[in-house]
Design a protein around this motif. Structure first.
Motif, PDB file in Angstrom:
ATOM      1  N   LYS A 121       0.204   7.907   7.177  1.00  0.00           N
ATOM      2  CA  LYS A 121       0.844   8.320   5.932  1.00  0.00           C
ATOM      3  C   LYS A 121       0.475   7.372   4.799  1.00  0.00           C
ATOM      4  N   GLU A 122       0.606   7.881   3.571  1.00  0.00           N
ATOM      5  CA  GLU A 122       0.327   7.077   2.390  1.00  0.00           C
ATOM      6  C   GLU A 122       1.627   6.547   1.788  1.00  0.00           C
ATOM      7  N   LEU A 123       1.503   5.470   1.032  1.00  0.00           N
ATOM      8  CA  LEU A 123       2.650   4.901   0.329  1.00  0.00           C
ATOM      9  C   LEU A 123       2.743   5.496  -1.074  1.00  0.00           C
ATOM     10  N   VAL A 124       3.968   5.547  -1.591  1.00  0.00           N
ATOM     11  CA  VAL A 124       4.202   6.010  -2.957  1.00  0.00           C
ATOM     12  C   VAL A 124       4.740   4.826  -3.758  1.00  0.00           C
ATOM     13  N   ILE A 125       3.999   4.426  -4.768  1.00  0.00           N
ATOM     14  CA  ILE A 125       4.379   3.287  -5.604  1.00  0.00           C
ATOM     15  C   ILE A 125       5.155   3.820  -6.807  1.00  0.00           C
ATOM     16  N   THR A 126       6.409   3.436  -6.911  1.00  0.00           N
ATOM     17  CA  THR A 126       7.272   3.963  -7.965  1.00  0.00           C
ATOM     18  C   THR A 126       7.360   3.057  -9.181  1.00  0.00           C
ATOM     19  N   SER A 127       6.982   1.792  -9.025  1.00  0.00           N
ATOM     20  CA  SER A 127       7.044   0.871 -10.161  1.00  0.00           C
ATOM     21  C   SER A 127       6.097  -0.294  -9.917  1.00  0.00           C
ATOM     22  N   GLY A 128       5.518  -0.771 -10.999  1.00  0.00           N
ATOM     23  CA  GLY A 128       4.609  -1.913 -10.907  1.00  0.00           C
ATOM     24  C   GLY A 128       4.882  -2.883 -12.028  1.00  0.00           C
ATOM     25  N   THR A 129       3.842  -3.173 -12.795  1.00  0.00           N
ATOM     26  CA  THR A 129       3.997  -4.076 -13.930  1.00  0.00           C
ATOM     27  C   THR A 129       4.841  -3.395 -15.006  1.00  0.00           C
ATOM     28  N   ARG A 130       5.817  -4.132 -15.537  1.00  0.00           N
ATOM     29  CA  ARG A 130       6.705  -3.567 -16.553  1.00  0.00           C
ATOM     30  C   ARG A 130       6.676  -4.410 -17.823  1.00  0.00           C
ATOM     31  N   ASP A 131       6.774  -3.728 -18.935  1.00  0.00           N
ATOM     32  CA  ASP A 131       7.050  -4.417 -20.189  1.00  0.00           C
ATOM     33  C   ASP A 131       8.569  -4.404 -20.381  1.00  0.00           C
ATOM     34  N   VAL A 176       3.721 -11.799   0.914  1.00  0.00           N
ATOM     35  CA  VAL A 176       4.551 -10.796   0.251  1.00  0.00           C
ATOM     36  C   VAL A 176       5.945 -10.845   0.856  1.00  0.00           C
ATOM     37  N   LEU A 177       6.949 -10.810  -0.015  1.00  0.00           N
ATOM     38  CA  LEU A 177       8.346 -10.748   0.420  1.00  0.00           C
ATOM     39  C   LEU A 177       8.854  -9.337   0.163  1.00  0.00           C
ATOM     40  N   ALA A 178       9.380  -8.674   1.204  1.00  0.00           N
ATOM     41  CA  ALA A 178       9.869  -7.305   1.095  1.00  0.00           C
ATOM     42  C   ALA A 178      11.396  -7.293   1.117  1.00  0.00           C
ATOM     43  N   LEU A 179      11.998  -6.652   0.120  1.00  0.00           N
ATOM     44  CA  LEU A 179      13.442  -6.485   0.038  1.00  0.00           C
ATOM     45  C   LEU A 179      13.761  -5.000  -0.018  1.00  0.00           C
ATOM     46  N   GLU A 180      14.663  -4.547   0.826  1.00  0.00           N
ATOM     47  CA  GLU A 180      15.050  -3.134   0.810  1.00  0.00           C
ATOM     48  C   GLU A 180      16.246  -2.941  -0.113  1.00  0.00           C
ATOM     49  N   GLU A 181      16.100  -2.056  -1.079  1.00  0.00           N
ATOM     50  CA  GLU A 181      17.165  -1.741  -2.024  1.00  0.00           C
ATOM     51  C   GLU A 181      17.541  -0.267  -1.862  1.00  0.00           C
ATOM     52  N   SER A 182      18.826   0.039  -2.068  1.00  0.00           N
ATOM     53  CA  SER A 182      19.330   1.368  -1.736  1.00  0.00           C
ATOM     54  C   SER A 182      19.524   2.293  -2.930  1.00  0.00           C
ATOM     55  N   ARG A 183      19.580   1.772  -4.145  1.00  0.00           N
ATOM     56  CA  ARG A 183      19.848   2.629  -5.303  1.00  0.00           C
ATOM     57  C   ARG A 183      18.832   2.365  -6.405  1.00  0.00           C
ATOM     58  N   PRO A 184      17.853   3.242  -6.486  1.00  0.00           N
ATOM     59  CA  PRO A 184      17.452   4.279  -5.534  1.00  0.00           C
ATOM     60  C   PRO A 184      16.763   3.651  -4.329  1.00  0.00           C
ATOM     61  N   PRO A 185      16.634   4.387  -3.219  1.00  0.00           N
ATOM     62  CA  PRO A 185      16.049   3.806  -2.003  1.00  0.00           C
ATOM     63  C   PRO A 185      14.581   3.414  -2.208  1.00  0.00           C
ATOM     64  N   HIS A 186      14.284   2.152  -1.995  1.00  0.00           N
ATOM     65  CA  HIS A 186      12.901   1.686  -2.112  1.00  0.00           C
ATOM     66  C   HIS A 186      12.798   0.278  -1.541  1.00  0.00           C
ATOM     67  N   TYR A 187      11.545  -0.136  -1.312  1.00  0.00           N
ATOM     68  CA  TYR A 187      11.242  -1.519  -0.973  1.00  0.00           C
ATOM     69  C   TYR A 187      10.732  -2.222  -2.222  1.00  0.00           C
ATOM     70  N   HIS A 188      11.307  -3.354  -2.506  1.00  0.00           N
ATOM     71  CA  HIS A 188      10.826  -4.201  -3.602  1.00  0.00           C
ATOM     72  C   HIS A 188       9.940  -5.279  -2.985  1.00  0.00           C
ATOM     73  N   LEU A 189       8.680  -5.280  -3.391  1.00  0.00           N
ATOM     74  CA  LEU A 189       7.725  -6.269  -2.868  1.00  0.00           C
ATOM     75  C   LEU A 189       7.506  -7.360  -3.898  1.00  0.00           C
ATOM     76  N   GLN A 190       7.766  -8.571  -3.491  1.00  0.00           N
ATOM     77  CA  GLN A 190       7.569  -9.746  -4.339  1.00  0.00           C
ATOM     78  C   GLN A 190       6.273 -10.432  -3.889  1.00  0.00           C
ATOM     79  N   ILE A 191       5.297 -10.451  -4.784  1.00  0.00           N
ATOM     80  CA  ILE A 191       4.013 -11.053  -4.464  1.00  0.00           C
ATOM     81  C   ILE A 191       4.106 -12.555  -4.703  1.00  0.00           C
ATOM     82  N   GLU A 192       3.925 -13.305  -3.628  1.00  0.00           N
ATOM     83  CA  GLU A 192       4.065 -14.772  -3.729  1.00  0.00           C
ATOM     84  C   GLU A 192       2.816 -15.413  -4.315  1.00  0.00           C
TER      85      GLU A 192
END
Length: 262
Positions: free
Chosen positions: A136-146, A246-262
């Protein structure tokens, strides 16, 4: 009786010119070596006609014995102008990033999502590891933000009742933004005005050197997990661990994994 004439390396045009000269000199038996054309030694060779060391164009003349008519056999190697010269070094392989295309990429970016180069490289590696395990493929919902996108994202968190203070490490910065949100609600302002107020707070924080989110530093990405099975989630976290950094944090609202690039 067989004789051979081997002039210096030249283009196909010069080889054929030498052949015409040889035809004119055929009188009986064998032909001696034809001297090179004036200025031939210093002539520049085109890349297509370049040959490796010791290689020459072969001109082979064969005259049969006996009363049979003399036959001239001219053998000239065919050269293609688009073909690289023999012995030339191979073209440098394209970089992994340049060779990567939308067809072989194992992740999908939602409209408007952009990734910094370092983040994109990590995402690609994690997506490859996840695809190997699940197909399966991943769906990236957010990246770099202003600041504007960060304000929109946090407005959505507040609206969905997320524990914003629990999500961000800088509690003071989170409280400041939350206060702006609550003030907007109390004043019955439209969502656009509230988001603009949050953006103003975030910009002021950045000016002070405070970044509420790693998304503002081009060091974070969010991955959708609402359609992942428990097995998919394990496979994803295994891929994150495999890639490392990479540090992965699971968040529920909305459901997603937040990846922190070290």
């Amino acid at each position: 009786m067989v004789c051979s004439l081997r002039p210096r390396p030249s283009a196909l045009r010069r080889a054929r010119r030498a052949a015409l000269l040889a035809l004119a000199l055929v009188a009986g038996g064998c032909i001696a070596r034809v001297p090179p054309e004036p200025g031939l030694a210093g002539a520049r060779r085109s890349p297509a006609a370049a040959r490796g060391p010791g290689e020459q164009l072969g001109l082979n003349f064969w005259v049969p014995d006996g009363p049979a008519a003399r036959v001239l056999s001219l053998q000239v190697p065919e050269l293609d102008a688009d073909e690289p010269a023999e012995g030339a070094p191979p073209a440098r392989a394209a970089s992994r990033r340049a060779a990567s295309t939308d067809e072989d990429r194992r992740y999908v970016l939602l409209p408007g999502v952009t990734l910094a180069p370092a983040v994109e490289e990590k995402v690609a590696e994690i997506a490859d590891a996840y695809f190997r395990r699940t197909g399966k493929e991943l769906v990236i919902t957010s990246g770099t933000r202003d600041p504007e996108r960060q304000a929109e994202a946090m407005h959505g968190l507040f609206r969905h009742g997320a524990d914003v203070l629990g999500l961000y490490k800088d509690k003071d910065a989170a409280r400041e933004i939350k206060s702006a949100y609550e003030e907007g609600l109390s004043a019955d302002r439209p969502p656009e005005a509230v988001i603009e107020a949050l953006e103003d707070v975030i910009r002021a924080q950045i000016d002070r050197g405070v970044f509420i989110s790693a998304h503002l530093r081009e060091g974070a990405v969010d991955v959708r997990n609402r359609d992942m099975t428990p097995a998919d989630k394990r496979a994803f976290l295994d891929g994150v661990e495999e890639v490392g950094g990479v540090l992965a944090l699971e968040e529920s609202r909305p459901p997603h994994y937040h990846l922190q690039i070290e």
